[in-house]
Design a protein around this motif. Structure first.
Motif, PDB file in Angstrom:
ATOM      1  N   THR A 285     -24.310  53.386 -41.599  1.00 24.79           N
ATOM      2  CA  THR A 285     -25.473  54.066 -42.642  1.00 24.79           C
ATOM      3  C   THR A 285     -24.894  53.406 -44.103  1.00 24.79           C
ATOM      4  OG1 THR A 285     -24.626  56.107 -42.913  1.00 24.79           O
ATOM      5  CG2 THR A 285     -26.324  55.616 -40.972  1.00 24.79           C
ATOM      6  N   ASP A 286     -25.071  52.282 -44.431  1.00 17.83           N
ATOM      7  CA  ASP A 286     -24.511  51.892 -45.545  1.00 17.83           C
ATOM      8  C   ASP A 286     -24.620  52.762 -46.719  1.00 17.83           C
ATOM      9  OD1 ASP A 286     -25.251  49.612 -43.499  1.00 17.83           O
ATOM     10  OD2 ASP A 286     -23.858  48.440 -44.973  1.00 17.83           O
ATOM     11  N   GLY A 287     -25.955  53.436 -46.827  1.00 17.74           N
ATOM     12  CA  GLY A 287     -26.329  54.177 -48.056  1.00 17.74           C
ATOM     13  C   GLY A 287     -25.945  55.528 -47.951  1.00 17.74           C
ATOM     14  N   GLY A 288     -25.380  55.940 -46.681  1.00 22.71           N
ATOM     15  CA  GLY A 288     -24.992  57.242 -46.568  1.00 22.71           C
ATOM     16  C   GLY A 288     -23.731  57.978 -47.279  1.00 22.71           C
ATOM     17  N   ASP A 289     -23.663  59.196 -47.310  1.00 21.67           N
ATOM     18  CA  ASP A 289     -22.738  59.961 -47.795  1.00 21.67           C
ATOM     19  C   ASP A 289     -22.186  61.011 -46.838  1.00 21.67           C
ATOM     20  OD1 ASP A 289     -22.936  58.948 -50.517  1.00 21.67           O
ATOM     21  OD2 ASP A 289     -24.922  59.980 -50.607  1.00 21.67           O
ATOM     22  N   GLY A 290     -21.144  61.330 -46.995  1.00 24.68           N
ATOM     23  CA  GLY A 290     -20.314  62.344 -45.998  1.00 24.68           C
ATOM     24  C   GLY A 290     -20.122  61.985 -44.684  1.00 24.68           C
ATOM     25  N   GLN A 299     -11.788  54.333 -24.253  1.00 20.30           N
ATOM     26  CA  GLN A 299     -11.106  53.183 -23.376  1.00 20.30           C
ATOM     27  C   GLN A 299     -11.892  52.320 -22.579  1.00 20.30           C
ATOM     28  OE1 GLN A 299     -10.715  53.479 -19.989  1.00 20.30           O
ATOM     29  NE2 GLN A 299      -8.877  51.734 -20.189  1.00 20.30           N
ATOM     30  N   THR A 300     -11.344  51.174 -22.606  1.00 19.62           N
ATOM     31  CA  THR A 300     -11.928  50.379 -21.666  1.00 19.62           C
ATOM     32  C   THR A 300     -10.781  49.222 -21.518  1.00 19.62           C
ATOM     33  OG1 THR A 300     -13.708  48.455 -21.514  1.00 19.62           O
ATOM     34  CG2 THR A 300     -12.552  48.904 -23.670  1.00 19.62           C
ATOM     35  N   THR A 301     -10.906  48.425 -20.493  1.00 23.19           N
ATOM     36  CA  THR A 301      -9.968  47.353 -20.135  1.00 23.19           C
ATOM     37  C   THR A 301     -10.748  45.933 -20.257  1.00 23.19           C
ATOM     38  OG1 THR A 301     -10.891  47.312 -17.822  1.00 23.19           O
ATOM     39  CG2 THR A 301      -8.756  48.725 -18.511  1.00 23.19           C
ATOM     40  N   LEU A 302     -11.635  45.877 -20.990  1.00 21.77           N
ATOM     41  CA  LEU A 302     -12.553  44.709 -20.961  1.00 21.77           C
ATOM     42  C   LEU A 302     -12.236  43.759 -22.010  1.00 21.77           C
ATOM     43  CD1 LEU A 302     -16.157  46.136 -20.283  1.00 21.77           C
ATOM     44  CD2 LEU A 302     -14.640  44.889 -18.653  1.00 21.77           C
ATOM     45  N   LYS A 303     -11.446  44.103 -23.129  1.00 25.36           N
ATOM     46  CA  LYS A 303     -11.044  43.543 -24.171  1.00 25.36           C
ATOM     47  C   LYS A 303     -12.220  42.772 -24.895  1.00 25.36           C
ATOM     48  CE  LYS A 303      -6.635  44.444 -23.865  1.00 25.36           C
ATOM     49  NZ  LYS A 303      -5.496  43.621 -23.626  1.00 25.36           N
ATOM     50  N   THR A 304     -13.272  43.536 -25.178  1.00 26.77           N
ATOM     51  CA  THR A 304     -14.261  42.890 -25.737  1.00 26.77           C
ATOM     52  C   THR A 304     -14.835  43.964 -26.747  1.00 26.77           C
ATOM     53  OG1 THR A 304     -16.541  41.898 -25.545  1.00 26.77           O
ATOM     54  CG2 THR A 304     -15.905  43.654 -24.062  1.00 26.77           C
ATOM     55  N   GLY A 305     -15.644  43.539 -27.684  1.00 25.70           N
ATOM     56  CA  GLY A 305     -16.283  44.434 -28.331  1.00 25.70           C
ATOM     57  C   GLY A 305     -15.376  45.228 -29.442  1.00 25.70           C
ATOM     58  N   ILE A 306     -16.067  46.456 -29.920  1.00 26.61           N
ATOM     59  CA  ILE A 306     -15.253  47.238 -30.993  1.00 26.61           C
ATOM     60  C   ILE A 306     -15.122  48.560 -30.545  1.00 26.61           C
ATOM     61  CG2 ILE A 306     -15.496  47.941 -33.481  1.00 26.61           C
ATOM     62  CD1 ILE A 306     -17.442  45.472 -33.909  1.00 26.61           C
ATOM     63  N   GLY A 307     -13.826  49.239 -31.002  1.00 27.71           N
ATOM     64  CA  GLY A 307     -14.072  50.665 -30.649  1.00 27.71           C
ATOM     65  C   GLY A 307     -14.697  51.432 -31.461  1.00 27.71           C
ATOM     66  N   ILE A 308     -14.624  51.348 -32.922  1.00 28.11           N
ATOM     67  CA  ILE A 308     -15.288  51.984 -33.732  1.00 28.11           C
ATOM     68  C   ILE A 308     -15.534  51.157 -35.067  1.00 28.11           C
ATOM     69  CG2 ILE A 308     -15.073  53.967 -35.644  1.00 28.11           C
ATOM     70  CD1 ILE A 308     -13.259  55.335 -33.836  1.00 28.11           C
ATOM     71  N   GLU A 309     -16.804  51.142 -35.705  1.00 26.12           N
ATOM     72  CA  GLU A 309     -17.228  50.424 -36.937  1.00 26.12           C
ATOM     73  C   GLU A 309     -17.972  51.726 -37.676  1.00 26.12           C
ATOM     74  OE1 GLU A 309     -19.830  47.273 -36.274  1.00 26.12           O
ATOM     75  OE2 GLU A 309     -21.550  48.364 -35.396  1.00 26.12           O
ATOM     76  N   ILE A 310     -17.704  51.770 -38.984  1.00 26.39           N
ATOM     77  CA  ILE A 310     -18.179  52.786 -39.985  1.00 26.39           C
ATOM     78  C   ILE A 310     -18.671  51.875 -41.125  1.00 26.39           C
ATOM     79  CG2 ILE A 310     -16.700  54.697 -39.128  1.00 26.39           C
ATOM     80  CD1 ILE A 310     -14.946  54.350 -41.569  1.00 26.39           C
ATOM     81  N   ALA A 311     -19.446  52.356 -41.764  1.00 26.86           N
ATOM     82  CA  ALA A 311     -20.068  52.161 -43.234  1.00 26.86           C
ATOM     83  C   ALA A 311     -20.820  53.182 -43.868  1.00 26.86           C
ATOM     84  CB  ALA A 311     -21.024  50.920 -42.863  1.00 26.86           C
ATOM     85  N   GLY A 312     -20.739  53.371 -45.075  1.00 28.23           N
ATOM     86  CA  GLY A 312     -21.140  54.230 -45.916  1.00 28.23           C
ATOM     87  C   GLY A 312     -20.239  54.638 -47.065  1.00 28.23           C
ATOM     88  N   SER A 313     -20.796  55.400 -47.980  1.00 30.76           N
ATOM     89  CA  SER A 313     -19.965  55.735 -49.164  1.00 30.76           C
ATOM     90  C   SER A 313     -18.824  56.617 -48.710  1.00 30.76           C
ATOM     91  CB  SER A 313     -20.789  56.572 -50.287  1.00 30.76           C
ATOM     92  OG  SER A 313     -20.231  57.017 -51.230  1.00 30.76           O
ATOM     93  N   HIS A 314     -17.605  56.063 -48.698  1.00 32.48           N
ATOM     94  CA  HIS A 314     -16.562  56.689 -48.464  1.00 32.48           C
ATOM     95  C   HIS A 314     -16.526  57.178 -47.095  1.00 32.48           C
ATOM     96  CE1 HIS A 314     -16.551  56.540 -52.776  1.00 32.48           C
ATOM     97  NE2 HIS A 314     -15.136  56.257 -52.901  1.00 32.48           N
ATOM     98  N   ALA A 315     -17.045  56.534 -46.294  1.00 31.00           N
ATOM     99  CA  ALA A 315     -16.920  57.017 -44.590  1.00 31.00           C
ATOM    100  C   ALA A 315     -15.645  57.057 -44.373  1.00 31.00           C
ATOM    101  CB  ALA A 315     -17.915  55.999 -43.891  1.00 31.00           C
ATOM    102  N   VAL A 316     -15.306  58.035 -43.247  1.00 34.49           N
ATOM    103  CA  VAL A 316     -13.885  58.194 -43.014  1.00 34.49           C
ATOM    104  C   VAL A 316     -13.761  58.234 -41.478  1.00 34.49           C
ATOM    105  CG1 VAL A 316     -12.237  59.814 -42.876  1.00 34.49           C
ATOM    106  CG2 VAL A 316     -13.423  59.643 -44.704  1.00 34.49           C
ATOM    107  N   ALA A 317     -12.851  57.276 -40.833  1.00 36.12           N
ATOM    108  CA  ALA A 317     -12.622  57.329 -39.310  1.00 36.12           C
ATOM    109  C   ALA A 317     -10.994  57.894 -39.334  1.00 36.12           C
ATOM    110  CB  ALA A 317     -12.873  56.026 -38.746  1.00 36.12           C
TER     111      ALA A 317
END
Length: 393
Positions: A285-290, A299-317
């Motif tokens: 949520t590019d315009g999000g806060d907090g 967990q997967t064995t497929l070696k495809t895709g993404i584990g986590i993607e984040i977007a927002g104001s100072h988003a934290v993973a």
């Protein structure tokens, strides 16, 4: 690779008129109607517990009549057996509880729906919903409302199984989706699919053999996207995304506020989608806060895709454990933080700032950790859809 919200044009689907019969059922009364199911009223203090029994035929009119006779505070108990239903419009202030009840759809539409102008203080507890699966994006429970305070608010969906079709909503507010099992939902569908969630939680649910676990779109209208918690859910046998929460396009400031995704466990992806959007947690949520995405496992064995993607104001993973994807954790917005995560067995980068120099990436490990799976037992399976020894699909 940046993912984008799927099937955006399907937003209109959530505002379509209900089944024609929903508009007219208010005129039905118990007098002069042949009830195919039976119900009994039992006084409990000021409230009444109404027990409804299945007939073996189509029970829609009988259930609607029992709802008409109910008043705020009543409890409608669906007794053990198979109910054949479609387009049952729920009344505000009523608790609907299953006692071994299986609710089977008679068509491709919803089993339970609500009045968009008057749908609040509703509890749905301990049912098996059997959708017919013909339209995976249609919810067996469909909660379509608007921005008013009495529309699709203070709703609790608890301890139920939704098979073949999931939950669909628009403008869901101050609500809880907890302890449910979503399973066998086909291509294009999701266990939980909706727009404009606000001040609500989705927790302790299981998503088993579904195309996508959750798909939630925020933004576009005021007073939504605030204080959302998605926690302690599990998933297996998914093709696309485990948890997807996307903002508006183009982004809007404040489209999410205080969004927390934590302690979820998704694993064992199957049949990954061709576009690469096999993603465990897409919280963009590019315009999000907090925004916080923490203590999750994928967990997967497929070696495809993404584990986590984040977007927002100072988003934290942070403190997530990601294993076996093409890319581990990606951040897209200025000030985002990727820290203290464990990312292993990726085909490419464990972490990525997507070409930016204003994202903080620190203290992440690419070595296998001890006991990576968060505490708690795995999904034990479900028997809500069983009558006698027969498992109903």
């Amino acid at each position: 690779m940046r993912s984008f919200r799927p099937n955006v044009e399907c937003a209109n689907m959530l505002s379509l008129a209900r089944d024609d019969c929903d508009a007219s059922w208010r005129s039905v009364s118990a007098i002069g109607v042949v009830l195919f199911a039976t119900w009994t009223a039992v006084e409990e203090g000021r409230a009444t517990e109404r027990i409804i029994s299945p007939s073996g035929g189509n029970d829609t009119l009988a259930v609607r009549s029992a709802i008409i006779e109910s008043v705020s505070g009543d409890v409608l108990v669906f007794s053990r057996g198979m109910f054949h239903l479609s387009g049952v419009l729920l009344k505000s202030g009523i608790a609907y509880r299953g006692d071994g009840a299986i609710l089977s759809a008679t068509n491709a539409g919803a089993i339970f729906t609500v009045d968009p102008d008057d749908s609040h203080d509703i509890t749905i507890d301990s049912f098996c919903f059997l959708g017919n699966g013909a339209s995976p994006m249609t919810g067996a429970i469909t909660l379509v409302g608007n921005g008013s305070s009495n529309s699709v608010s203070d709703i609790r969906i608890l301890n139920s199984t939704l098979r073949n079709n999931g939950l669909t909503f628009n403008f869901l507010k101050r609500s809880q989706i907890s302890g449910n099992r979503f399973e066998n939902i086909g291509v294009g569908g999701a266990g939980v699919y909706g727009y404009h969630l606000d001040n609500s939680s989705i927790d302790h649910n299981a998503f088993i053999s579904v195309y996508q676990g959750m798909s939630i779109i925020l933004g576009g209208v005021p007073k939504q996207g605030r204080n959302i918690v998605v926690a302690d859910n599990i998933g297996r046998g998914i093709s696309r995304m485990g948890i997807e929460i996307q903002g508006n396009s183009p982004p809007e400031a404040g489209e999410s506020q205080n969004l927390l995704v934590e302690r979820n466990r998704f694993s064992s992806w199957i049949n990954p989608v061709a576009d690469g959007n096999t993603i465990a947690y897409s919280i963009v949520t590019d315009g999000g806060d907090g925004i916080e995405v923490r203590d999750n496992y994928a967990q997967t064995t497929l070696k495809t895709g993404i584990g986590i993607e984040i977007a927002g104001s100072h988003a934290v993973a942070e403190r997530n454990y990601i294993d076996g994807f093409d890319a581990g954790i990606i951040a897209y917005s200025a000030g985002d933080i990727i820290r203290n995560n464990t990312v292993i067995n990726t085909a490419r980068n464990a972490t990525s700032a997507f070409g930016r120099n204003d994202i903080v990436i620190s203290s992440n490990s690419t070595g296998k950790a001890e006991n990576p799976v968060p505490p708690g037992v795995d999904d034990p399976g479900d028997r809500r859809c069983t009558v006698g020894r027969i498992e109903h699909q």
